[in-house]
Design a protein around this motif. Structure first.
Motif, PDB file in Angstrom:
ATOM      1  N   GLY A 102       0.894  -1.140   0.325  1.00 55.49           N
ATOM      2  CA  GLY A 102       0.251   0.190   0.074  1.00 55.49           C
ATOM      3  C   GLY A 102       0.180   1.730   0.231  1.00 55.49           C
ATOM      4  O   GLY A 102      -0.315   2.279  -0.055  1.00 55.49           O
ATOM      5  N   GLY A 103       2.142   1.117   0.266  1.00 54.69           N
ATOM      6  CA  GLY A 103       2.943   2.342  -0.399  1.00 54.69           C
ATOM      7  C   GLY A 103       2.942   3.100   1.650  1.00 54.69           C
ATOM      8  O   GLY A 103       2.704   2.455   2.082  1.00 54.69           O
ATOM      9  N   THR A 104       2.840   4.456   0.868  1.00 55.45           N
ATOM     10  CA  THR A 104       2.487   5.491   2.217  1.00 55.45           C
ATOM     11  C   THR A 104       1.305   6.185   2.371  1.00 55.45           C
ATOM     12  O   THR A 104       1.809   7.205   1.724  1.00 55.45           O
ATOM     13  N   ILE A 105       0.392   5.634   2.725  1.00 53.55           N
ATOM     14  CA  ILE A 105      -0.775   6.630   2.627  1.00 53.55           C
ATOM     15  C   ILE A 105      -1.263   7.468   4.073  1.00 53.55           C
ATOM     16  O   ILE A 105      -1.184   6.783   4.606  1.00 53.55           O
ATOM     17  N   PRO A 106      -0.986   8.619   4.087  1.00 51.41           N
ATOM     18  CA  PRO A 106      -1.916   9.249   4.809  1.00 51.41           C
ATOM     19  C   PRO A 106      -3.496   8.610   5.793  1.00 51.41           C
ATOM     20  O   PRO A 106      -3.835   8.499   5.191  1.00 51.41           O
ATOM     21  N   GLY A 107      -2.996   8.858   6.672  1.00 51.41           N
ATOM     22  CA  GLY A 107      -3.898   7.927   8.016  1.00 51.41           C
ATOM     23  C   GLY A 107      -3.783   6.896   8.204  1.00 51.41           C
ATOM     24  O   GLY A 107      -4.492   6.587   8.988  1.00 51.41           O
ATOM     25  N   ARG A 108      -3.356   5.650   7.642  1.00 48.66           N
ATOM     26  CA  ARG A 108      -3.370   4.963   7.684  1.00 48.66           C
ATOM     27  C   ARG A 108      -3.028   4.636   9.238  1.00 48.66           C
ATOM     28  O   ARG A 108      -1.129   5.196   9.967  1.00 48.66           O
ATOM     29  N   THR A 109      -2.917   3.566   9.936  1.00 49.92           N
ATOM     30  CA  THR A 109      -2.672   2.985  10.743  1.00 49.92           C
ATOM     31  C   THR A 109      -1.474   1.593  11.021  1.00 49.92           C
ATOM     32  O   THR A 109      -1.579   1.209  12.137  1.00 49.92           O
ATOM     33  N   LEU A 110      -1.847   1.141   9.793  1.00 50.49           N
ATOM     34  CA  LEU A 110      -1.225  -0.465   9.260  1.00 50.49           C
ATOM     35  C   LEU A 110      -0.213  -0.693   9.019  1.00 50.49           C
ATOM     36  O   LEU A 110      -0.236  -0.036   8.168  1.00 50.49           O
ATOM     37  N   GLN A 111       0.591  -1.469   9.029  1.00 49.49           N
ATOM     38  CA  GLN A 111       2.090  -0.659   8.446  1.00 49.49           C
ATOM     39  C   GLN A 111       1.940  -3.035   7.842  1.00 49.49           C
ATOM     40  O   GLN A 111       2.549  -3.414   9.412  1.00 49.49           O
ATOM     41  N   ILE A 112       2.243  -3.168   6.963  1.00 54.53           N
ATOM     42  CA  ILE A 112       2.118  -4.311   6.267  1.00 54.53           C
ATOM     43  C   ILE A 112       3.517  -4.960   5.647  1.00 54.53           C
ATOM     44  O   ILE A 112       3.599  -4.214   4.065  1.00 54.53           O
ATOM     45  N   LEU A 113       4.158  -5.471   5.552  1.00 55.03           N
ATOM     46  CA  LEU A 113       5.694  -5.811   4.683  1.00 55.03           C
ATOM     47  C   LEU A 113       5.831  -7.398   4.781  1.00 55.03           C
ATOM     48  O   LEU A 113       5.817  -8.236   5.721  1.00 55.03           O
ATOM     49  N   HIS A 114       5.922  -7.408   3.973  1.00 57.83           N
ATOM     50  CA  HIS A 114       6.947  -8.298   2.840  1.00 57.83           C
ATOM     51  C   HIS A 114       8.444  -8.428   2.674  1.00 57.83           C
ATOM     52  O   HIS A 114       8.881  -7.521   2.537  1.00 57.83           O
ATOM     53  N   GLU A 115       9.648  -8.841   3.687  1.00 55.51           N
ATOM     54  CA  GLU A 115      10.546  -9.197   4.506  1.00 55.51           C
ATOM     55  C   GLU A 115      11.479 -10.231   3.993  1.00 55.51           C
ATOM     56  O   GLU A 115      10.945 -10.948   4.327  1.00 55.51           O
ATOM     57  N   THR A 116      12.895  -9.405   3.349  1.00 61.48           N
ATOM     58  CA  THR A 116      13.456 -10.908   3.128  1.00 61.48           C
ATOM     59  C   THR A 116      14.588  -9.965   3.742  1.00 61.48           C
ATOM     60  O   THR A 116      15.267  -9.601   3.847  1.00 61.48           O
ATOM     61  N   TYR A 117      15.296 -11.708   4.514  1.00 62.23           N
ATOM     62  CA  TYR A 117      17.092 -11.002   5.049  1.00 62.23           C
ATOM     63  C   TYR A 117      17.530 -11.590   4.578  1.00 62.23           C
ATOM     64  O   TYR A 117      17.972 -13.474   3.561  1.00 62.23           O
ATOM     65  N   LYS A 118      18.998 -11.050   3.719  1.00 58.19           N
ATOM     66  CA  LYS A 118      19.865 -11.867   2.736  1.00 58.19           C
ATOM     67  C   LYS A 118      20.301 -12.932   4.605  1.00 58.19           C
ATOM     68  O   LYS A 118      20.381 -12.357   5.177  1.00 58.19           O
ATOM     69  N   VAL A 119      21.400 -14.406   3.904  1.00 59.04           N
ATOM     70  CA  VAL A 119      21.714 -15.027   5.111  1.00 59.04           C
ATOM     71  C   VAL A 119      22.662 -13.855   5.987  1.00 59.04           C
ATOM     72  O   VAL A 119      23.397 -13.630   5.509  1.00 59.04           O
ATOM     73  N   GLY A 120      22.585 -14.250   7.311  1.00 56.17           N
ATOM     74  CA  GLY A 120      23.242 -13.095   8.196  1.00 56.17           C
ATOM     75  C   GLY A 120      22.955 -11.681   8.065  1.00 56.17           C
ATOM     76  O   GLY A 120      23.372 -11.128   9.702  1.00 56.17           O
ATOM     77  N   ALA A 121      21.529 -11.599   7.716  1.00 52.71           N
ATOM     78  CA  ALA A 121      20.925  -9.376   7.372  1.00 52.71           C
ATOM     79  C   ALA A 121      20.639  -9.881   9.465  1.00 52.71           C
ATOM     80  O   ALA A 121      20.029 -10.237   9.801  1.00 52.71           O
ATOM     81  N   SER A 122      20.896  -8.315   9.582  1.00 55.15           N
ATOM     82  CA  SER A 122      19.964  -8.243  10.917  1.00 55.15           C
ATOM     83  C   SER A 122      20.312  -6.437  10.959  1.00 55.15           C
ATOM     84  O   SER A 122      19.968  -6.078  10.119  1.00 55.15           O
ATOM     85  N   THR A 123      18.648  -6.233  12.178  1.00 62.27           N
ATOM     86  CA  THR A 123      18.229  -5.474  12.095  1.00 62.27           C
ATOM     87  C   THR A 123      19.484  -4.065  12.424  1.00 62.27           C
ATOM     88  O   THR A 123      18.981  -2.891  13.357  1.00 62.27           O
ATOM     89  N   GLY A 124      20.820  -4.696  13.255  1.00 64.79           N
ATOM     90  CA  GLY A 124      21.629  -4.588  13.523  1.00 64.79           C
ATOM     91  C   GLY A 124      22.007  -4.134  15.327  1.00 64.79           C
ATOM     92  O   GLY A 124      21.388  -4.734  15.723  1.00 64.79           O
ATOM     93  N   THR A 125      23.088  -3.890  16.328  1.00 64.88           N
ATOM     94  CA  THR A 125      23.305  -4.182  16.968  1.00 64.88           C
ATOM     95  C   THR A 125      22.620  -3.531  18.234  1.00 64.88           C
ATOM     96  O   THR A 125      22.254  -4.184  19.519  1.00 64.88           O
ATOM     97  N   VAL A 126      21.675  -2.653  17.959  1.00 63.63           N
ATOM     98  CA  VAL A 126      21.361  -1.453  18.760  1.00 63.63           C
ATOM     99  C   VAL A 126      20.014  -2.061  18.538  1.00 63.63           C
ATOM    100  O   VAL A 126      19.779  -2.364  17.029  1.00 63.63           O
ATOM    101  N   LEU A 127      19.219  -2.602  19.715  1.00 69.34           N
ATOM    102  CA  LEU A 127      17.789  -3.037  19.541  1.00 69.34           C
ATOM    103  C   LEU A 127      17.176  -2.080  19.191  1.00 69.34           C
ATOM    104  O   LEU A 127      17.115  -0.390  19.912  1.00 69.34           O
ATOM    105  N   LEU A 128      15.640  -1.874  19.028  1.00 70.38           N
ATOM    106  CA  LEU A 128      14.512  -1.021  18.258  1.00 70.38           C
ATOM    107  C   LEU A 128      13.815  -1.184  19.316  1.00 70.38           C
ATOM    108  O   LEU A 128      13.644  -1.942  19.812  1.00 70.38           O
TER     109      LEU A 128
END
Length: 189
Positions: A102-128
């Motif tokens: 759905g891209g970025t639609i103003p007022g949207r309260t839900l985000q849905i993602l299709h995520e693909t992580y390459k081998v070893g990929a991470s969101t980083g060492t700092v916790l979100l």
């Protein structure tokens, strides 16, 4: 009175409501910014009041926009409800692909993602950590998920759901890429 937003005679009501929602304002916030009573905005949007030019101009100062811009605003809502794979918007980078529905639609309260992580990929060492909730289901591969003091390795069919204010991270482990379908509210990207 019941709102009939399909009635062409309610064009001002439709435009005002959709513009207000697109800008993320409540009726009360718009009224305060425009210096009018809350009931004025409510009556116009419900179609119970057909404002004079002067009254409409006063309300529009709350955005602020002029009359020409107001009537040029596309009041047609984004009616798209189905998205082909190629329409998912890529918002990731590096070793993680985040393809957003759905891209970025103003007022949207839900985000849905299709995520693909390459081998070893991470969101980083700092916790979100951020406001909201998020959850997901692993479709392929293995995903290490850390939430607070908890750590779990998830495989296909396994899922997670947590309060996003808790520090968290994700990392693909194993020899295959990892695919996840996730949702968060409110949107975090």
């Amino acid at each position: 009175m019941v709102n009939n937003f399909d009635d062409p005679e309610n064009e001002v009501a439709i435009r005002l409501r959709r513009l207000r929602l697109a800008r993320g304002l409540s009726q009360r916030a718009l009224a305060k910014a425009a210096g009018v009573n809350n009931s004025t905005v409510s009556l116009i949007e419900s179609g119970q009041m057909n404002p004079s030019v002067g009254a409409l101009k006063r309300v529009l100062t709350g955005f602020p926009i002029g009359m020409a811009e107001f009537f040029a605003f596309d009041a047609t809502p984004n009616e798209q409800v189905f998205f082909a794979a190629e329409e998912l918007k890529e918002i990731g980078k590096g070793g993680i692909s985040y393809r957003q529905v759905g891209g970025t639609i103003p007022g949207r309260t839900l985000q849905i993602l299709h995520e693909t992580y390459k081998v070893g990929a991470s969101t980083g060492t700092v916790l979100l950590s951020h406001e909201g909730e998020e959850g997901g289901i692993v479709i392929k591969g293995r995903l290490e998920v850390i939430v607070g003091e908890q750590r779990k390795i998830l495989g296909p069919g396994d899922a997670y759901l947590f309060d996003s204010r808790m520090p968290h991270s994700f990392r693909a482990i194993g020899k295959d890429e990892c695919v996840v379908i996730s949702a968060s509210t409110p949107p975090t990207f």
